[in-house]
Design an enzyme around this catalytic site. Structure first.
Site, mmCIF file in Angstrom:
data_model
loop_
_atom_site.group_PDB
_atom_site.id
_atom_site.type_symbol
_atom_site.label_atom_id
_atom_site.label_comp_id
_atom_site.label_asym_id
_atom_site.label_seq_id
_atom_site.Cartn_x
_atom_site.Cartn_y
_atom_site.Cartn_z
ATOM 1 N N THR A 47 -1.034 3.110 14.499
ATOM 2 C CA THR A 47 -0.903 3.527 12.938
ATOM 3 C C THR A 47 -0.308 4.687 12.703
ATOM 4 O O THR A 47 -0.514 5.699 13.064
ATOM 5 C CB THR A 47 -2.395 3.624 12.379
ATOM 6 O OG1 THR A 47 -2.945 2.088 12.640
ATOM 7 C CG2 THR A 47 -2.451 3.801 10.788
ATOM 8 N N ASN A 70 -14.153 2.930 20.323
ATOM 9 C CA ASN A 70 -13.080 4.084 20.310
ATOM 10 C C ASN A 70 -13.386 4.790 18.972
ATOM 11 O O ASN A 70 -13.856 4.206 17.784
ATOM 12 C CB ASN A 70 -11.703 3.480 20.326
ATOM 13 C CG ASN A 70 -11.062 3.139 19.099
ATOM 14 O OD1 ASN A 70 -10.430 4.093 18.214
ATOM 15 N ND2 ASN A 70 -11.145 1.776 18.713
ATOM 16 N N CYS A 131 -9.766 0.917 8.932
ATOM 17 C CA CYS A 131 -9.923 1.993 10.230
ATOM 18 C C CYS A 131 -11.549 2.599 9.963
ATOM 19 O O CYS A 131 -11.643 3.094 8.883
ATOM 20 C CB CYS A 131 -8.936 3.048 10.211
ATOM 21 S SG CYS A 131 -9.365 4.199 11.384
ATOM 22 N N THR A 192 -11.692 -3.368 14.361
ATOM 23 C CA THR A 192 -12.859 -3.337 15.028
ATOM 24 C C THR A 192 -14.180 -3.146 14.062
ATOM 25 O O THR A 192 -14.090 -2.938 13.018
ATOM 26 C CB THR A 192 -13.081 -1.821 15.922
ATOM 27 O OG1 THR A 192 -12.455 -0.908 14.641
ATOM 28 C CG2 THR A 192 -11.878 -1.940 16.867
HETATM 29 C C1 LIG Z 1 -8.119 2.687 21.438
HETATM 30 C C2 LIG Z 1 -7.977 1.914 20.351
HETATM 31 C C3 LIG Z 1 -7.033 2.017 19.353
HETATM 32 C C4 LIG Z 1 -6.962 1.685 18.259
HETATM 33 N N1 LIG Z 1 -6.043 1.956 17.180
HETATM 34 C C5 LIG Z 1 -5.723 1.411 16.068
HETATM 35 C C6 LIG Z 1 -4.865 1.911 15.086
HETATM 36 O O1 LIG Z 1 -4.290 2.933 15.066
HETATM 37 N N2 LIG Z 1 -4.785 1.072 14.127
HETATM 38 C C7 LIG Z 1 -5.368 -0.198 13.826
HETATM 39 O O2 LIG Z 1 -4.941 -0.751 12.868
HETATM 40 N N3 LIG Z 1 -6.217 -0.449 14.822
HETATM 41 C C8 LIG Z 1 -6.508 -0.008 15.832
HETATM 42 N N4 LIG Z 1 -7.333 -0.414 16.820
HETATM 43 C C9 LIG Z 1 -7.946 -1.741 16.614
HETATM 44 C C10 LIG Z 1 -7.023 -2.788 17.087
HETATM 45 O O3 LIG Z 1 -5.788 -3.048 16.842
HETATM 46 C C11 LIG Z 1 -7.731 -4.177 17.246
HETATM 47 O O4 LIG Z 1 -7.732 -4.776 15.818
HETATM 48 C C12 LIG Z 1 -9.208 -4.220 17.674
HETATM 49 O O5 LIG Z 1 -9.372 -3.421 18.771
HETATM 50 C C13 LIG Z 1 -9.685 -5.671 18.141
HETATM 51 O O6 LIG Z 1 -8.869 -6.326 18.934
HETATM 52 P P1 LIG Z 1 -9.260 -6.408 20.614
HETATM 53 O O7 LIG Z 1 -10.638 -6.616 20.613
HETATM 54 O O8 LIG Z 1 -8.312 -7.268 21.140
HETATM 55 O O9 LIG Z 1 -9.005 -4.823 21.101
HETATM 56 C C14 LIG Z 1 -7.564 0.351 17.861
HETATM 57 C C15 LIG Z 1 -8.571 -0.177 19.062
HETATM 58 C C16 LIG Z 1 -8.701 0.407 20.000
HETATM 59 C C17 LIG Z 1 -9.293 -0.213 21.250
#
Ligand SMILES: Cc1cc2nc3c(=O)[nH]c(=O)nc-3n(C[C@H](O)[C@H](O)[C@H](O)COP(=O)(O)O)c2cc1C
Length: 303
Positions: A47, A70, A131, A192
């Site tokens: 982001t 996170n 977020c 998340t």
């Molecule tokens: C370390 C970390 C940083 C993340 N940073 C962002 C971000 O900057 N913008 C965003 O929209 N989602 C962010 N997310 C969320 C992920 O894009 C994703 O929506 C979420 O982790 C669920 O998917 P997953 O279970 O495959 O990780 C972040 C997730 C993690 C683990």
């Protein structure tokens, strides 16, 4: 014959429906030595905000059962620096680039998108409206604010606008419908889930901000359900996200109604996993004699 993995997402042509998830793949170009980035369906950047952000204090990451917490806090270099270097490097890869954008207020979203508008090589904007670490309240929990941001960004953006929503909603279909009615060309389900973990050795929370967002395998069933519920109510396409590690996970989201999927936390363990997921989806479809990935999208809703 190999199945056709190509899809059209809100007018963007993708060679396959497997994308990176925002924030788990850097700006997107840094991993070029580790994986063949040109194989990806699209890259979703971390982001970007109008001003640079240092993010939250350490510790920002904590492992939990079948997942992680996170509280990165949207650390990024700000949109002006982003268009100078990362975007230029991303454009050389040859895959569609979706830029994730956030702000604390509507004006910040709009001003960031105005700067991105002047650039070549951006296929879409993903509005991070979910977020858990930016404001006290997650933006998309306020439907008026959600609609305002989508409407105002949509009125200036030169490319399709995708709204990324939180899985924490009493009625996710209503939230997705609000985004669609305000003009969103697609939705990402989901970000998340707000969560907390406490270290019983120190008696202290494991994250500097006490709470953060949980991701990984443990949230997959919640996100699959979000996709299924929203698919029944909206017409715009859905990017499914949450806990995808294997090609079977990706197929599960497609069956629930996602038109594309984004892979997050599992890329932090192994970025190469993304390519395995792409080949795995192809193999599963081939074994089942399915000619096109489009034939599985929303299949469960038709049963
Ligand atoms: C370390 C970390 C940083 C993340 N940073 C962002 C971000 O900057 N913008 C965003 O929209 N989602 C962010 N997310 C969320 C992920 O894009 C994703 O929506 C979420 O982790 C669920 O998917 P997953 O279970 O495959 O990780 C972040 C997730 C993690 C683990």
């Amino acid at each position: 014959m190999k199945p056709d993995l190509s899809i059209d997402f809100a007018g963007i042509k993708l060679k396959n429906p497997i994308l990176t998830a925002s924030g788990t793949f850097g700006y997107g170009y840094e991993l070029a030595d580790l994986i063949p980035l040109q194989k990806l369906g699209a890259i979703v950047t971390k982001t970007i905000t109008f001003e640079p952000r240092e993010g939250n204090l350490q510790p920002r990451i904590a492992e939990v059962e079948s997942g992680m917490l996170n509280t990165v806090g949207l650390q990024n270099i700000g949109v002006k620096a982003f268009v100078e270097e990362p975007l230029e490097k991303l454009n050389k890869i040859g895959v569609p680039v979706i830029v994730s954008v956030a702000g604390a207020v509507t004006k910040e979203y709009v001003e960031t998108v105005r700067i991105l508008n002047g650039q070549n090589g951006i296929s879409a904007i993903e509005l991070n409206l979910s977020c858990p670490n930016l404001r006290k309240k997650i933006i998309c929990h306020d439907l008026c604010l959600l609609r305002e941001i989508v409407r105002e960004v949509k009125s200036v953006s030169k490319v399709p606008v995708i709204a990324k929503l939180s899985p924490l909603a009493t009625d996710i279909a209503e939230v997705a419908l609000s985004a669609q009615n305000a003009g969103a060309d697609g939705v990402t389900l989901a970000n998340t889930y707000p969560a907390m973990a406490i270290d019983v050795k120190t008696f202290k929370p494991k994250l500097s901000t006490l709470k953060g967002g949980i991701s990984g395998s443990c949230i997959k069933p919640i996100s699959v359900r979000c996709v299924y519920d929203a698919y029944q109510s909206i017409k715009v396409p859905i990017i499914g996200c949450g806990g995808i590690t294997t090609s079977e996970d990706a197929i599960e989201f497609l069956l629930a109604g996602a038109r594309a999927v984004s892979v997050g936390s599992s890329s932090l363990v192994s970025p190469r996993n993304l390519v395995k997921v792409i080949y795995g989806v192809e193999n599963i479809l081939e074994e089942k004699g399915i000619k096109s990935v489009k034939d599985v999208i929303g299949f469960v809703n038709k049963v």
